[in-house]
Design an enzyme around this catalytic site. Structure first.
Site, PDB file in Angstrom:
ATOM      1  N   ARG A 122       0.822  -1.207   0.000  1.00 14.42           N
ATOM      2  CA  ARG A 122       0.000   0.000   0.000  1.00 14.42           C
ATOM      3  C   ARG A 122       0.857   1.259   0.000  1.00 14.42           C
ATOM      4  NH1 ARG A 122      -3.749  -0.697   4.337  1.00 14.42           N
ATOM      5  NH2 ARG A 122      -5.126  -1.560   2.762  1.00 14.42           N
ATOM      6  N   TYR A 123       1.921   1.250   0.784  1.00 14.85           N
ATOM      7  CA  TYR A 123       2.799   2.420   0.895  1.00 14.85           C
ATOM      8  C   TYR A 123       3.980   2.259  -0.051  1.00 14.85           C
ATOM      9  CZ  TYR A 123       0.050   3.139   5.118  1.00 14.85           C
ATOM     10  OH  TYR A 123      -0.981   3.316   6.001  1.00 14.85           O
ATOM     11  N   ARG A 126       7.337   0.144   1.604  1.00 13.49           N
ATOM     12  CA  ARG A 126       7.220  -0.946   2.568  1.00 13.49           C
ATOM     13  C   ARG A 126       6.044  -1.848   2.229  1.00 13.49           C
ATOM     14  NH1 ARG A 126       6.037   3.979   4.046  1.00 13.49           N
ATOM     15  NH2 ARG A 126       4.289   4.538   5.382  1.00 13.49           N
ATOM     16  N   CYS A 135      -3.183 -17.545  15.278  1.00 15.68           N
ATOM     17  CA  CYS A 135      -2.765 -16.701  16.399  1.00 15.68           C
ATOM     18  C   CYS A 135      -2.760 -17.533  17.673  1.00 15.68           C
ATOM     19  CB  CYS A 135      -3.716 -15.525  16.589  1.00 15.68           C
ATOM     20  SG  CYS A 135      -3.698 -14.316  15.244  1.00 15.68           S
ATOM     21  N   CYS A 139      -8.557 -11.910  18.880  1.00 11.01           N
ATOM     22  CA  CYS A 139      -9.200 -10.671  19.316  1.00 11.01           C
ATOM     23  C   CYS A 139     -10.547 -10.540  18.614  1.00 11.01           C
ATOM     24  CB  CYS A 139      -8.319  -9.471  18.995  1.00 11.01           C
ATOM     25  SG  CYS A 139      -6.630  -9.595  19.635  1.00 11.01           S
ATOM     26  N   CYS A 142     -10.767  -8.332  15.302  1.00 15.00           N
ATOM     27  CA  CYS A 142      -9.657  -8.593  14.376  1.00 15.00           C
ATOM     28  C   CYS A 142      -9.920  -8.036  12.981  1.00 15.00           C
ATOM     29  CB  CYS A 142      -9.405 -10.092  14.294  1.00 15.00           C
ATOM     30  SG  CYS A 142      -8.063 -10.523  13.154  1.00 15.00           S
ATOM     31  N   ARG A 144      -8.411  -8.806  10.304  1.00 16.48           N
ATOM     32  CA  ARG A 144      -8.297  -9.837   9.267  1.00 16.48           C
ATOM     33  C   ARG A 144      -9.125 -11.087   9.599  1.00 16.48           C
ATOM     34  NH1 ARG A 144      -2.666  -8.305   9.803  1.00 16.48           N
ATOM     35  NH2 ARG A 144      -2.447  -6.506   8.436  1.00 16.48           N
ATOM     36  N   ASP A 303     -11.488  -0.818  13.387  1.00 18.69           N
ATOM     37  CA  ASP A 303     -11.857  -0.958  11.976  1.00 18.69           C
ATOM     38  C   ASP A 303     -13.305  -1.412  11.816  1.00 18.69           C
ATOM     39  OD1 ASP A 303      -9.348  -0.172  11.049  1.00 18.69           O
ATOM     40  OD2 ASP A 303      -8.542  -2.199  11.229  1.00 18.69           O
ATOM     41  N   ASP A 340      -7.315   3.956  10.217  1.00 18.28           N
ATOM     42  CA  ASP A 340      -6.876   3.221   9.030  1.00 18.28           C
ATOM     43  C   ASP A 340      -8.022   3.320   8.030  1.00 18.28           C
ATOM     44  OD1 ASP A 340      -5.118   1.769   7.515  1.00 18.28           O
ATOM     45  OD2 ASP A 340      -4.769   0.242   9.034  1.00 18.28           O
ATOM     46  N   LYS A 347      -3.114   4.644   6.928  1.00 20.90           N
ATOM     47  CA  LYS A 347      -3.274   5.250   8.245  1.00 20.90           C
ATOM     48  C   LYS A 347      -3.281   6.772   8.142  1.00 20.90           C
ATOM     49  CE  LYS A 347      -0.723   1.363  10.163  1.00 20.90           C
ATOM     50  NZ  LYS A 347      -0.386   0.808   8.837  1.00 20.90           N
TER      51      LYS A 347
END
Length: 467
Positions: A122-123, A126, A135, A139, A142, A144, A303, A340, A347
């Site tokens: 995206r950037y 990076r 995981c 959470c 989450c 994703r 999100d 985000d 971000k």
């Protein structure tokens, strides 16, 4: 050494619920034992926590995001308090089943910006490399959840190879962030292999991991793990702590091992309703983090992912929290509050406005107390004086993503929405005043072009008729 061949930590045990009182310390501090004994059913969780009817309904509903909680992290939960901030993060309630406006499966459009499976670019300089869908615990908010926790979505060796190949042939990439899922749950040899292949790429300057394992499973940060990552410096690690209750002696010991191995540590929190949406809770959180040498990095707005509606706050609450931190505590203890952007905008930092007004030669500013002052700017400042030194620094190959900086540096005059020119042509065709041959009439002198700007020749009266 245990039956799995790993050497468990011998640190003192501080965090253990009564249910596991008979588990030997050596076993309790073995991260593989913790992974093998995670809680995920009503029956298992009911032995440790007094579940509410809402929690029972959610835990027995098919199709909800995966539940797995390490015994260590479950020990942080108040078994009798449904509003426990740790409990709210990992145990579902029936409120997860309630849809909300703007809810999306992939709210950050990561898959849209993925040149190969699992790699998000995206950037400009990076990339985000997703290397697992698993995981230590899950959470409830989450980002994703569309793939995380689903073993059928796991990334193959061929996809790893495609990710590495893309990074190798894209020299503008200097920073690689490993995430998932959580990279620290991978088999040590597999993670070592991935890190080694990345470090062998000459233009990759920094390798990072984003992980909640030190919080869910601090015993995973073994001396052997620290020795492995020491081989790949510069290596950075961001952990994910949302509430001061998560900062235990075990986490402090894990952070100490990492920092002594030369790993800079940051923290990424998510602003969550009923968990940490308080100036005073956030202030204690950042203070407790810096005491264990973890610098607050980001505070994320939650999100727009399915199941997270009841955990979302307003953006104004986040701004209020930053207002209560900036100036009220050490600058390095203040995270950057970001949204985000839905749709893949990345971000976007959001903060209180400290610039009150501006005029030629003066800026009016206010501080955290409301004190208003004037800063006098130099009238003889020459921004071109640095040009000779600037020319000695190579510009990075990042075409097409200059954004607002491109406007400031004179590469172009405006950024137009998609279809802007078509909309304003109102369906009309080319004509003598809007011909592509005279498009330079909209090209500002000296902006976005190295060609010499020549005024269009004016036709004398009647010349058109003569041609």
């Amino acid at each position: 050494m245990n039956q799995n061949g790993s050497t468990p930590l011998t640190d003192r045990v501080y965090t253990r619920a009564p249910y596991w009182a008979d588990v030997p310390d050596e076993q309790w501090m073995d991260w593989r034992w913790q992974m093998s004994n995670r809680l995920n059913t009503v029956e298992e969780l009911g032995r440790v926590i007094n579940l509410t009817e809402s929690e029972r309904r959610a835990l027995t509903t098919k199709g909800l995001f995966r539940v797995d909680i390490t015994p260590y992290f479950a020990s942080l939960i108040d078994p009798d308090d449904p509003s426990c901030p740790v409990r709210k993060q990992v145990i579902p309630t029936d409120r997860e089943m309630v849809p909300f406006q703007s809810m999306m499966e992939d709210s950050l459009a990561e898959d849209k910006h993925s040149p190969v499976p699992g790699l998000v670019h995206r950037y400009p300089d990076r990339v985000l490399m997703l290397i697992t869908t698993q995981c230590a615990s899950y959470c409830r908010y989450c980002t994703r959840s569309r793939i995380v926790g689903d073993p059928t979505q796991t990334f193959s060796r061929a996809e790893f190879d495609a990710q590495i190949a893309y990074i190798e042939r894209t020299p503008q990439i200097r920073d690689v962030l490993l995430s998932g899922g959580d990279p620290m749950v991978l088999a040590p040899k597999l993670l070592d292999m991935i890190l080694g292949r990345l470090r062998a790429i000459p233009h990759v300057e920094i390798i990072r991991i984003g992980s909640r394992v030190p919080v869910f499973l601090p015993m995973r940060v073994t001396p052997e793990f620290c020795a492995m990552i020491e081989k790949y410096h510069p290596f950075w690690l961001n952990i994910h702590v949302n509430h001061p209750k998560e900062i235990t002696p075990e986490l402090a010991a894990a952070a100490d091992r990492l920092t002594r191995a030369g790993v800079p540590l940051g923290n990424q929190s998510v602003l969550l309703a009923g968990v940490n949406d308080s100036v005073h809770i956030q202030r204690k959180l950042v203070h407790d983090l810096v005491k264990i040498r973890v610098r607050p990095y980001y505070l994320y707005q939650c999100d727009l992912v399915e199941g997270s509606g009841h955990l979302r706050t307003t953006v104004s609450k986040g701004i209020e929290i930053i207002e209560g931190l900036r100036g009220h505590t050490s600058g390095y203890a203040v995270p950057t509050y970001v949204v985000d952007a839905p749709g893949g905008g990345g971000k976007i930092p959001v903060m209180p406005n400290y610039v009150v007004s501006q005029a030629p030669g003066k800026v009016v500013l206010r501080n955290f107390e409301g004190f208003i002052t004037t800063y006098t700017e130099p009238l003889d400042y020459d921004p071109h004086e640095i040009a000779h030194q600037e020319a000695l620094i190579a510009r990075r190959p990042e075409p097409g993503q200059a954004g607002v900086l491109g406007l400031l540096e004179g590469e172009r005059m405006s950024i137009e929405p998609e279809g802007f020119n078509d909309t304003h042509s109102r369906g009309g065709g080319e004509h003598r005043l809007r011909s592509g041959e005279i498009a330079q009439k909209w090209q500002p002198l000296g902006v976005g072009s190295i060609e010499v700007h020549k005024p269009r020749e004016r036709l004398s009266p009647g010349a058109e008729e003569q041609e």
